[in-house]
Design a protein around this motif. Structure first.
Motif, PDB file in Angstrom:
ATOM      1  N   UNK A 104       4.376  -8.175   6.397  1.00 61.00           N
ATOM      2  CA  UNK A 104       5.215  -7.599   7.749  1.00 61.00           C
ATOM      3  C   UNK A 104       5.477  -6.105   7.294  1.00 61.00           C
ATOM      4  N   UNK A 105       4.571  -5.628   6.259  1.00 59.69           N
ATOM      5  CA  UNK A 105       4.888  -4.079   5.955  1.00 59.69           C
ATOM      6  C   UNK A 105       4.793  -3.231   6.915  1.00 59.69           C
ATOM      7  N   UNK A 106       5.930  -2.120   6.988  1.00 58.78           N
ATOM      8  CA  UNK A 106       5.794  -1.072   8.050  1.00 58.78           C
ATOM      9  C   UNK A 106       5.696   0.374   7.249  1.00 58.78           C
ATOM     10  N   UNK A 107       5.858   1.327   8.299  1.00 56.02           N
ATOM     11  CA  UNK A 107       5.661   2.648   7.683  1.00 56.02           C
ATOM     12  C   UNK A 107       4.327   3.129   7.519  1.00 56.02           C
ATOM     13  N   UNK A 108       4.231   4.187   6.815  1.00 54.23           N
ATOM     14  CA  UNK A 108       2.871   4.568   6.728  1.00 54.23           C
ATOM     15  C   UNK A 108       1.950   4.423   5.395  1.00 54.23           C
ATOM     16  N   UNK A 109       0.745   4.721   5.387  1.00 51.82           N
ATOM     17  CA  UNK A 109      -0.007   4.552   4.250  1.00 51.82           C
ATOM     18  C   UNK A 109       0.251   5.831   3.353  1.00 51.82           C
ATOM     19  N   UNK A 110       0.630   5.376   2.087  1.00 54.01           N
ATOM     20  CA  UNK A 110       0.890   6.702   1.297  1.00 54.01           C
ATOM     21  C   UNK A 110      -0.261   7.397   0.769  1.00 54.01           C
ATOM     22  N   UNK A 111       0.026   8.736   1.248  1.00 52.86           N
ATOM     23  CA  UNK A 111      -1.252   9.696   0.833  1.00 52.86           C
ATOM     24  C   UNK A 111      -1.544   9.629  -0.748  1.00 52.86           C
ATOM     25  N   UNK A 112      -0.382   9.332  -1.727  1.00 53.73           N
ATOM     26  CA  UNK A 112      -0.792   9.116  -3.101  1.00 53.73           C
ATOM     27  C   UNK A 112      -2.012   8.200  -3.487  1.00 53.73           C
ATOM     28  N   UNK A 113      -2.391   7.276  -2.575  1.00 56.76           N
ATOM     29  CA  UNK A 113      -3.174   6.307  -2.941  1.00 56.76           C
ATOM     30  C   UNK A 113      -4.618   6.899  -3.215  1.00 56.76           C
ATOM     31  N   UNK A 114      -4.787   8.240  -2.752  1.00 53.88           N
ATOM     32  CA  UNK A 114      -5.802   8.917  -3.041  1.00 53.88           C
ATOM     33  C   UNK A 114      -5.871   9.461  -4.478  1.00 53.88           C
ATOM     34  N   UNK A 115      -4.973   9.292  -5.139  1.00 53.81           N
ATOM     35  CA  UNK A 115      -4.862   9.585  -6.663  1.00 53.81           C
ATOM     36  C   UNK A 115      -5.178   8.277  -7.633  1.00 53.81           C
ATOM     37  N   UNK A 116      -5.155   7.073  -6.734  1.00 53.65           N
ATOM     38  CA  UNK A 116      -5.433   5.795  -7.730  1.00 53.65           C
ATOM     39  C   UNK A 116      -6.817   5.664  -7.966  1.00 53.65           C
ATOM     40  N   UNK A 117      -7.459   6.631  -8.592  1.00 57.61           N
ATOM     41  CA  UNK A 117      -9.013   6.839  -8.921  1.00 57.61           C
ATOM     42  C   UNK A 117      -9.685   5.435  -9.133  1.00 57.61           C
ATOM     43  N   UNK A 118      -9.128   4.477  -9.955  1.00 58.79           N
ATOM     44  CA  UNK A 118      -9.933   3.087 -10.220  1.00 58.79           C
ATOM     45  C   UNK A 118      -9.922   2.255  -9.141  1.00 58.79           C
ATOM     46  N   UNK A 119      -9.477   2.458  -7.757  1.00 57.93           N
ATOM     47  CA  UNK A 119      -9.257   1.535  -6.893  1.00 57.93           C
ATOM     48  C   UNK A 119     -10.618   1.151  -6.240  1.00 57.93           C
ATOM     49  N   UNK A 120     -10.758  -0.177  -6.437  1.00 62.70           N
ATOM     50  CA  UNK A 120     -12.022  -0.755  -5.855  1.00 62.70           C
ATOM     51  C   UNK A 120     -11.803  -1.547  -4.441  1.00 62.70           C
ATOM     52  N   UNK A 121     -10.572  -2.118  -4.333  1.00 67.99           N
ATOM     53  CA  UNK A 121     -10.460  -2.876  -3.298  1.00 67.99           C
ATOM     54  C   UNK A 121      -8.858  -2.402  -2.447  1.00 67.99           C
ATOM     55  N   UNK A 147       9.169  -4.544   4.196  1.00 67.80           N
ATOM     56  CA  UNK A 147       9.680  -3.103   3.629  1.00 67.80           C
ATOM     57  C   UNK A 147       8.440  -2.155   3.718  1.00 67.80           C
ATOM     58  N   UNK A 148       8.655  -1.052   3.268  1.00 70.55           N
ATOM     59  CA  UNK A 148       7.527  -0.079   3.244  1.00 70.55           C
ATOM     60  C   UNK A 148       6.746  -0.143   1.842  1.00 70.55           C
ATOM     61  N   UNK A 149       5.779   0.570   1.786  1.00 68.80           N
ATOM     62  CA  UNK A 149       4.798   0.737   0.717  1.00 68.80           C
ATOM     63  C   UNK A 149       5.514   2.248   0.052  1.00 68.80           C
ATOM     64  N   UNK A 150       5.646   2.203  -1.213  1.00 70.72           N
ATOM     65  CA  UNK A 150       6.498   3.362  -1.664  1.00 70.72           C
ATOM     66  C   UNK A 150       5.396   4.554  -1.731  1.00 70.72           C
ATOM     67  N   UNK A 151       5.879   5.788  -1.516  1.00 66.67           N
ATOM     68  CA  UNK A 151       5.034   6.974  -1.175  1.00 66.67           C
ATOM     69  C   UNK A 151       4.323   7.608  -2.238  1.00 66.67           C
ATOM     70  N   UNK A 152       4.892   7.026  -3.553  1.00 67.93           N
ATOM     71  CA  UNK A 152       4.306   7.437  -4.801  1.00 67.93           C
ATOM     72  C   UNK A 152       3.331   6.323  -5.448  1.00 67.93           C
TER      73      UNK A 152
END
Length: 374
Positions: A195-212, A173-178
């Motif tokens: 086996x994920x396909x598609x693009x890396x969502x730009x919204x990940x830039x908003x997950x401000x707590x992300x460490x890994x 599947x794809x990683x949801x854009x939001x």
């Protein structure tokens, strides 16, 4: 302490027993049925032993007062018991056993759960959508199994999740854009080896707590979004995909991630030249992997500013020119791989400053010699 032998059958007859903490021993055999039926036990930790057999279903009956069950790193087999009307269990860790079968959808009946850790087993089938019904679920680790199918959309909307690990399965599947908006509390996202396909969502830039962020070894394509807003990011692992981007914009964006320890972009389709801004990456950076791309140009002198690097791989690209003298500033280097490029000139004498460098230096010498013979 290093206890051996089996758990005695009588241990469950201790009617006032609330905590049984026997982790990191050499206990073997099965869990006594009397212990599983204990109505007083609140905390059970038998992790890192040599216990085997099936997990007694009695652990998960309606009369249990268990809050913590930690059975990780043993040799339990069989299926995960079906829970019945439990209202107290918060922490369930069955990581690193030999459990098989499907993840019981009825785990969602344990509404008190906050951590479900089932990684490194032989579980198969789909991820139950019902898991998203657990109100306060903040850690879900299903990595290292044989799970298949799509990830339930409702899990991507589970705003309480802080750790979401589904790596090393056969998910599609794809990683949801939001995703960066729907999982605002996320600290670790591990989706590698699927086996994920598609693009890396730009919204990940908003997950401000992300460490890994580990999306390596999938079929992801497109460009890498600007992630410089993730000030807490310490591991960005995007290797072995089909990502294509100008290396300059990627590195420039990541110079704002001042806590970055590991950056892996190997095995993609990155192009362009390494910019001087590579020297502005986190001074804490320990691992940098850009091998197996289409990177051109010279290796900038500024790479010598990354003084805490223990691993540097820029192999199998189209790098040209000489190895910079500043490479000798990287005195903590253990692995240096610049092979399969178009480098020329002499090996800099500053290589002698790398006292911790392993024999991987021979890789560089070998390919420089071959290059001169062409």
């Amino acid at each position: 302490m290093e206890l051996t032998g089996v758990l005695p059958d009588c241990i469950g007859n201790l009617t006032s027993l609330q905590s049984l903490l026997l982790a990191r021993n050499n206990l073997e055999g099965t869990i006594p049925e009397s212990l599983a039926r204990s109505s007083s036990l609140i905390e059970l930790n038998l992790s890192r032993n040599n216990l085997s057999g099936e997990i007694p279903p009695s652990f998960f009956n309606g009369s249990s007062k268990l809050v913590t069950v930690d059975l990780q790193t043993n040799s339990f087999v069989g299926k995960i018991p079906l829970p019945r009307n439990m209202g107290t269990l918060r922490f369930l860790d069955l990581t690193g056993n030999l459990l098989s079968g499907r993840i019981p959808p009825s785990l969602a009946n344990i509404s008190s759960l906050s951590s479900i850790l089932l990684g490194q087993n032989n579980l198969s089938g789909p991820i139950p959508e019902s898991l998203s019904q657990i109100a306060n679920l903040n850690k879900l680790d299903l990595s290292g199994n044989r799970l298949s199918g799509f990830v339930p959309v409702t899990l991507y909307n589970k705003s309480s999740l802080e750790f979401f690990g589904i790596g090393n399965n056969s998910l599609i599947g794809k990683i949801p854009p939001d995703i960066g908006h729907t999982l605002p509390n996320l600290k670790s996202l591990v989706m590698s080896l699927n086996r994920f396909d598609g693009s890396i969502p730009t919204s990940l830039a908003n997950a401000s707590n992300l460490q890994m962020l580990d999306l390596s070894s999938n079929h992801l394509s497109g460009s890498v979004p600007a992630l410089g807003s993730l000030r807490n990011l310490n591991k960005l692992l995007l290797g072995s995909n089909r990502l294509g981007a100008d290396i300059w914009s990627l590195i420039t964006s990541l110079t704002n991630c001042t806590r970055l320890l590991e950056l892996s972009m190997d095995g993609n389709n990155l192009n362009g030249s390494l910019p001087k801004s590579i020297g502005n990456l986190s001074t804490h950076l320990q691992k940098l992997k850009f091998g197996g791309n289409q990177i051109t140009g010279i290796i900038p002198d500024e790479i010598g500013k990354l003084i805490h690097l223990s691993l540097l791989e820029i192999n199998t690209n189209k790098q040209s020119g000489q190895i910079p003298m500043t490479i000798g500033n990287l005195k903590k280097l253990f692995i240096l791989n610049l092979s399969m490029n178009e480098l020329s000139g002499q090996i800099p004498s500053t290589i002698g400053n790398l006292s911790q460098l392993a024999s991987f230096i021979l890789i560089i010498i070998t390919y420089l010699v071959k290059y001169r013979q062409i």
